[in-house]
Write a protein that holds these residues in place. Structure first.
Motif: not given
Length: 151
Positions: A36-46
């Motif tokens: 879901e939104l805000g679950s950490g997907k973009t953080m993982f990519v970072k």
């Protein structure tokens, strides 16, 4: 199909996991992120991008669909297919799977019919503000060995 679960208790732990997976990268690697939104997907990519030595700011490519980062050890193709509709023909996402970089796809469930057979699926489940359960589902021997080496 094997699956592996890991619980993270901070953004830093999520970043660290991504950097550990980055250390096992190979040309043509595809990582599909679900959650879901805000679950950490973009953080993982970072975290993955940091491991590659990419210095640019990593943001979700929601309005671009694909952002290319070419200044690291390997090219990183960061995709966010959230805004794609049924007619995603002509976008050329599949073309990236054969390139020599790494593809990381957020909201991969929206293009399941286009995903390569061999890939690593990572499902992010929010437990509370800091805690996430990451479920890794490798498709193909290369991905099984990656998961075994980093978890």
């Amino acid at each position: 199909m094997d699956e592996y679960k890991l619980t993270t208790h901070s953004m830093e732990e999520t970043l660290e996991i991504a950097q550990n997976i980055e250390s096992e990268k190979f040309p043509g690697m595809v990582i599909c992120l679900y959650g879901e939104l805000g679950s950490g997907k973009t953080m993982f990519v970072k975290g993955f991008a940091t491991g590659l030595g990419i210095e640019g700011t990593i943001t979700s490519p929601t309005f671009n669909i694909v952002k290319e980062y070419l200044d690291g050890e390997a090219p990183l193709y960061h995709m966010d297919v959230y805004r794609l509709n049924e007619s995603s023909e002509g976008v050329g996402i599949e073309d990236y799977f054969d390139k020599d970089g790494v593809c990381i796809i957020e909201w991969a469930d929206l293009i399941e019919d286009k995903l390569p057979e061999n890939r690593l699926d990572i499902f992010f489940k929010v437990i509370d503000e800091e805690t996430r359960v990451l479920k890794f589902v490798p498709h193909g021997e290369k991905y099984v060995s990656i998961v075994n080496s980093v978890i």
